[in-house]
Design an enzyme around this catalytic site. Structure first.
Site, PDB file in Angstrom:
ATOM      1  N   GLY A  46       0.832  -1.195   0.000  1.00 49.61           N
ATOM      2  CA  GLY A  46       0.000   0.000   0.000  1.00 49.61           C
ATOM      3  C   GLY A  46       0.867   1.245   0.000  1.00 49.61           C
ATOM      4  O   GLY A  46       2.023   1.198   0.436  1.00 49.61           O
ATOM      5  N   GLN A  51       2.852   9.877   1.281  1.00 47.11           N
ATOM      6  CA  GLN A  51       4.172   9.242   1.265  1.00 47.11           C
ATOM      7  C   GLN A  51       4.994   9.620   0.035  1.00 47.11           C
ATOM      8  O   GLN A  51       6.194   9.374  -0.002  1.00 47.11           O
ATOM      9  CB  GLN A  51       4.026   7.711   1.333  1.00 47.11           C
ATOM     10  CG  GLN A  51       3.492   7.235   2.668  1.00 47.11           C
ATOM     11  CD  GLN A  51       3.338   5.726   2.669  1.00 47.11           C
ATOM     12  OE1 GLN A  51       2.350   5.207   2.182  1.00 47.11           O
ATOM     13  NE2 GLN A  51       4.323   5.031   3.210  1.00 47.11           N
ATOM     14  N   CYS A  89       5.958  -0.431   6.843  1.00 46.32           N
ATOM     15  CA  CYS A  89       5.522   0.777   6.141  1.00 46.32           C
ATOM     16  C   CYS A  89       6.659   1.234   5.238  1.00 46.32           C
ATOM     17  O   CYS A  89       7.813   1.219   5.645  1.00 46.32           O
ATOM     18  CB  CYS A  89       5.200   1.858   7.162  1.00 46.32           C
ATOM     19  SG  CYS A  89       4.725   3.441   6.429  1.00 46.32           S
ATOM     20  N   LEU A  90       6.335   1.626   4.004  1.00 48.14           N
ATOM     21  CA  LEU A  90       7.380   2.066   3.072  1.00 48.14           C
ATOM     22  C   LEU A  90       8.088   3.327   3.580  1.00 48.14           C
ATOM     23  O   LEU A  90       9.188   3.627   3.140  1.00 48.14           O
ATOM     24  CB  LEU A  90       6.787   2.314   1.685  1.00 48.14           C
ATOM     25  CG  LEU A  90       6.295   1.055   0.964  1.00 48.14           C
ATOM     26  CD1 LEU A  90       5.678   1.421  -0.384  1.00 48.14           C
ATOM     27  CD2 LEU A  90       7.427   0.047   0.769  1.00 48.14           C
ATOM     28  N   HIS A 131      -4.259   0.938   7.454  1.00 52.03           N
ATOM     29  CA  HIS A 131      -2.926   1.550   7.546  1.00 52.03           C
ATOM     30  C   HIS A 131      -2.845   2.775   6.618  1.00 52.03           C
ATOM     31  O   HIS A 131      -2.372   3.844   7.021  1.00 52.03           O
ATOM     32  CB  HIS A 131      -1.869   0.497   7.168  1.00 52.03           C
ATOM     33  CG  HIS A 131      -0.461   0.994   7.099  1.00 52.03           C
ATOM     34  ND1 HIS A 131       0.535   0.539   7.943  1.00 52.03           N
ATOM     35  CD2 HIS A 131       0.143   1.902   6.284  1.00 52.03           C
ATOM     36  CE1 HIS A 131       1.679   1.152   7.649  1.00 52.03           C
ATOM     37  NE2 HIS A 131       1.472   1.982   6.640  1.00 52.03           N
ATOM     38  N   GLU A 132      -3.324   2.618   5.385  1.00 51.90           N
ATOM     39  CA  GLU A 132      -3.229   3.710   4.410  1.00 51.90           C
ATOM     40  C   GLU A 132      -4.185   4.851   4.762  1.00 51.90           C
ATOM     41  O   GLU A 132      -3.850   6.021   4.599  1.00 51.90           O
ATOM     42  CB  GLU A 132      -3.519   3.187   2.992  1.00 51.90           C
ATOM     43  CG  GLU A 132      -2.571   2.086   2.511  1.00 51.90           C
ATOM     44  CD  GLU A 132      -1.102   2.393   2.720  1.00 51.90           C
ATOM     45  OE1 GLU A 132      -0.711   3.581   2.639  1.00 51.90           O
ATOM     46  OE2 GLU A 132      -0.333   1.452   2.998  1.00 51.90           O
ATOM     47  N   HIS A 135      -2.617   7.052   7.224  1.00 53.38           N
ATOM     48  CA  HIS A 135      -1.656   7.980   6.610  1.00 53.38           C
ATOM     49  C   HIS A 135      -2.332   9.283   6.197  1.00 53.38           C
ATOM     50  O   HIS A 135      -1.780  10.367   6.378  1.00 53.38           O
ATOM     51  CB  HIS A 135      -1.041   7.366   5.342  1.00 53.38           C
ATOM     52  CG  HIS A 135       0.203   6.567   5.583  1.00 53.38           C
ATOM     53  ND1 HIS A 135       1.335   7.102   6.169  1.00 53.38           N
ATOM     54  CD2 HIS A 135       0.512   5.284   5.299  1.00 53.38           C
ATOM     55  CE1 HIS A 135       2.280   6.164   6.232  1.00 53.38           C
ATOM     56  NE2 HIS A 135       1.798   5.048   5.721  1.00 53.38           N
TER      57      HIS A 135
HETATM   58 ZN    ZN Z   1       2.692   3.238   5.620  1.00 56.49          ZN
END
Ligand code: ZN
Length: 181
Positions: A46, A51, A89-90, A131-132, A135
């Site tokens: 995701g 991000q 998480c990226l 999660h997204e 963000h």
């Molecule tokens: Zn993340």
């Protein structure tokens, strides 16, 4: 399509609430394509627009051979039952910790053309969506960790682990080159 630089923890854009999307135009569709490409390149499940430094309420996801983009998403309902699986998480490359999330979530939103979507996600897909969605509200997965895990994560972050992992990631070739190799 283009790879977009992924912001890592410490960048204020990750703590900023993203704004509602009002125009469903070509630029939005292109951003979604670039985010999907970037997410696949980084081997993520995701990616939220914050991000990549864009404060729009949109995220991309991939799970179980399916992928897509969700615009202006909202959580309608979540199950009381939760799961405490490892999550990453990226924007925190290399960090994975058990994170408690509802097992199921009903999420409503739109696709990049403005068509309404209403879906019930379960397990990993519910985890990705929630999660997204966090963000887009400036909330990060470390905010959900048990106190001792959060302490351990912050210690590793202060030691510079994220920057090091991000440097390794930035050195990865684009997807088409990787496929040729
Ligand atoms: Zn993340």
């Amino acid at each position: 399509m283009a790879l977009l630089p992924i912001r890592i923890f410490g960048d204020p854009v990750l703590r900023t609430r993203a704004a509602e999307v009002e125009t469903f135009d070509e630029a939005l569709a292109r951003l979604a394509e670039d985010m999907l490409e970037t997410m696949r390149w980084a081997e993520g499940a995701g990616l939220a627009a914050n991000q990549v430094g864009v404060l729009k309420r949109m995220f991309t996801w991939a799970h179980d051979e399916e992928s897509g983009a969700l615009v202006n998403p909202e959580v309608v309902e979540t199950s009381e039952e939760t799961v405490d699986d490892d999550e990453g998480c990226l924007s925190f490359p290399g960090l994975f910790y058990p994170t408690e999330r509802p097992l199921r979530a009903r999420v409503r939103g739109r696709d990049v053309h403005g068509e309404e979507l209403d879906t019930v996600a379960e397990g990993l897909r519910a985890r990705i969506f929630l999660h997204e969605l966090d963000h887009l509200n400036g909330i990060l997965f470390i905010d959900h960790l048990a106190r001792h895990d959060r302490k351990a994560a912050m210690k590793r972050i202060r030691a510079g682990e994220l920057e090091e992992a991000a440097r390794r990631r930035d050195a990865m070739p684009p997807l088409d080159e990787a496929a040729e190799a």
